[in-house]
Design an enzyme around this catalytic site. Structure first.
Site, PDB file in Angstrom:
ATOM      1  N   CYS A  55      40.314  33.328  42.484  1.00 52.47           N
ATOM      2  CA  CYS A  55      41.172  33.934  41.469  1.00 52.47           C
ATOM      3  C   CYS A  55      40.352  34.349  40.238  1.00 52.47           C
ATOM      4  O   CYS A  55      39.320  34.998  40.376  1.00 52.47           O
ATOM      5  CB  CYS A  55      42.314  32.981  41.134  1.00 52.47           C
ATOM      6  SG  CYS A  55      43.678  33.730  40.221  1.00 52.47           S
ATOM      7  N   ILE A  56      40.760  33.953  39.027  1.00 52.36           N
ATOM      8  CA  ILE A  56      40.043  34.361  37.821  1.00 52.36           C
ATOM      9  C   ILE A  56      38.618  33.810  37.799  1.00 52.36           C
ATOM     10  O   ILE A  56      37.736  34.364  37.125  1.00 52.36           O
ATOM     11  CB  ILE A  56      40.820  33.935  36.553  1.00 52.36           C
ATOM     12  CG1 ILE A  56      40.231  34.584  35.301  1.00 52.36           C
ATOM     13  CG2 ILE A  56      40.847  32.427  36.417  1.00 52.36           C
ATOM     14  CD1 ILE A  56      41.000  34.271  34.034  1.00 52.36           C
TER      15      ILE A  56
END
Length: 572
Positions: free
Chosen positions: A302-303
């Site tokens: 993800c991030i």
């Protein structure tokens, strides 16, 4: 037990409290007025609105005539596939069948009107999204006096279900989040995040965990895992049977993991640059020092993948050729179409936050993890909000134990400057695909310079990172790249243990220009995508060598056992 004459009062309290909860939740996301027009149809009614309206009333009249017995009561509208709100047999009783049909009919009518509104496509899409949010909130299933399951249970329990529901409601309002699982059955370090290891380094931003080898031999090239900083890392190390970390260690990889700290008030000044410099690059430096290896493989989620990707140009500019390969799990680099989350992000939010940062340059500010969690829950409101409102507050039940949902409620704070930079540069300006549009640590960022062997995984039903957007990485990175698509969503599709052999994944060595073309030629394979990734990673990991049983090094001694203090801290 409640006396019968107090049931009416309790019903009223429950509905009032339910309304307060909705108002409280709604304050955490942009109001409907943030849409291009005031709800619902300020851009002008469609040309055929009279015909649509007349048909709507004709069908409502039929429903009413069916309710009073003047004609057969027929289903005018069926719930959408996967909608479980009206599955119980109690909804087939005439009055409640009428309520259900009236609601579904009105919902369809309003969504049709929104679809015909005279507005540009972006405005219409945003309006449709928030209209759906509104309709989900006012479902008859969400209120005690219009939900037959709730009424039946209240009568059978002589009001005890309502009393217990009120208690649960007040507890959740006080703590600011919805209980999604029986949290008393889980504890980090006891039955979650229990893969053996130690913290071998820490600073004010993260702890670095090194895991104990479980095989006699390991690959000579270590693996560094960089999870997202918006959540706790242990989504990758839940329980032994579904721990990706444990499985990776069992494959013979010397494994390190970044455990991000939930930001405290005095850290509110931190920037994206700090997460690059004092986070990713520092972690990589420690891994090299402990293992005495020049390079490592990197797995990001993800991030965390965006943090790693933006760190690489900085490292390249400094001559730090430390990464052998890169794995991106559900990572969005090209934000041209970021999915429904775009409806919660606009320039007004960014300008307000930038003004706050400018007024407090030394302290910045903190974005609450609970606020972030509510935003993500709003993307799937029926499953992650209203389902629990009904189960917990109207029926008074405790949701069943589920480790993933315990993790989902274990939020982490972010520094306001870092998060605002992220929203502005990634979501609003899509700068990751614009070479040199911004700099980090004094280095212009150009992701076309990323030439590492890269494995990109996306999930087909991901509501946070649409898989078609994740596919955009194939058009940006210049090194050899493998794209794999898994079934299910952002979490269930990613954390898919080999031992359970659930679901499937798609592979296609031909990276077509468009994601739909790639999918048309893709081969479906049963089971977990982890198997494919392990085969891809092995050649990047070098030869097998004897496992070193001692964790850390002379310089970086073990500080405390895994999972460490940072991940164990919970928001108040």
């Amino acid at each position: 037990m409640l006396p019968s004459n107090s049931l009416d009062v309790l019903f009223q309290h429950l509905n009032d409290a339910n309304s307060r909860w909705w108002q409280s939740w709604n304050q955490s996301v942009p109001p409907l007025a943030a849409a291009p027009a005031n709800f619902p149809l300020a851009h002008g009614l469609p040309a055929n609105w009279l015909e649509t309206h007349a048909d709507y009333y004709r069908q409502h009249l039929d429903l009413w005539l069916g309710l009073i017995g003047a004609k057969p009561l027929e289903n005018k509208v069926e719930p959408e596939k996967g909608d479980r709100r009206f599955n119980a047999p109690e909804w087939e009783q005439p009055l409640y069948a009428y309520l259900k049909q009236s609601y579904l009919l009105s919902s369809r009518w309003l969504m049709d009107l929104v679809g015909q509104t005279q507005a540009d496509e972006l405005a219409k899409e945003k309006l449709a999204y928030f209209t759906r949010q509104y309709l989900d909130a006012i479902s008859p299933a969400n209120f005690a006096i219009t939900n037959p399951e709730v009424l039946k249970l209240a009568i059978e329990s002589k009001g005890e279900s309502l009393q217990e529901g009120m208690k649960k409601m007040l507890e959740d309002v006080q703590r600011g989040s919805i209980t999604m699982t029986d949290e008393s059955l889980f504890e980090v370090g006891k039955n979650l995040a229990v893969t053996p290891g130690a913290v071998v380094f820490e600073n004010d931003l993260f702890q670095l965990l090194q895991y104990s080898p479980s095989t006699d031999k390991v690959y000579e090239t270590p693996l560094l895992i960089v999870p997202p900083c918006v959540n706790k890392y242990y989504i990758m190390d839940l329980q032994p049977d579904n721990s990706m970390v444990r499985w990776v260690v069992e494959q013979g990889h010397t494994t390190f993991l970044v455990s991000w700290k939930s930001i405290e008030a005095e850290q509110g000044h931190l920037q994206w640059d700090d997460y690059v410099e004092s986070g990713v690059i520092k972690a990589a430096e420690v891994v090299r020092d402990i293992t005495k290896r020049e390079k490592m493989n990197v797995l990001s989620f993800c991030i965390g993948g965006e943090l790693v990707s933006t760190s690489i140009p900085v490292m390249q500019a400094r001559g730090l050729d430390w990464f052998e390969s890169l794995t991106l799990m559900t990572v969005i680099i090209d934000h041209t179409e970021p999915g429904d989350i775009k409806h919660f992000i606009d320039w007004n939010i960014v300008r307000q936050r930038e003004a706050q940062i400018a007024a407090n340059p030394d302290t910045g500010g903190v974005v609450s993890g609970k606020e972030l969690a509510r935003t993500f829950a709003a993307l799937r409101a029926n499953d992650l909000i209203w389902n629990y409102v009904v189960n917990n507050y109207l029926k008074g039940k405790t949701p069943p134990p589920f480790d993933l949902l315990y993790w989902n409620n274990d939020s982490a704070n972010l520094a306001l400057p870092m998060h605002t930079f992220f929203l502005k540069n990634m979501y609003l300006e899509n700068n990751l695909i614009k070479p040199g549009s911004f700099s980090l640590c004094g280095v212009p960022i150009d992701l076309r310079d990323v030439t590492l062997p890269t494995y990109v995984f996306a999930a087909r039903e991901d509501h946070i990172v649409p898989w078609q957007s994740a596919y955009g990485t194939t058009r940006l990175f210049k090194g050899p790249l493998r794209f794999v698509l898994g079934a299910s969503g952002h979490i269930a599709g990613t954390i898919n243990p080999v031992t359970s052999n659930k679901r499937n994944y798609w592979v296609n060595d031909n990276l077509a220009a468009e994601p739909e073309q790639w999918f048309e030629g893709a081969e479906s394979r049963p089971g977990s995508w982890w198997q494919d990734w392990a085969l891809w990673l092995a050649p990047q990991a070098g030869k097998q060598v004897a496992a070193k049983k001692t964790l850390g090094s002379t310089k970086y001694k073990a500080i405390e056992p895994a999972p460490g203090r940072y991940v164990s801290a919970r928001l108040g």
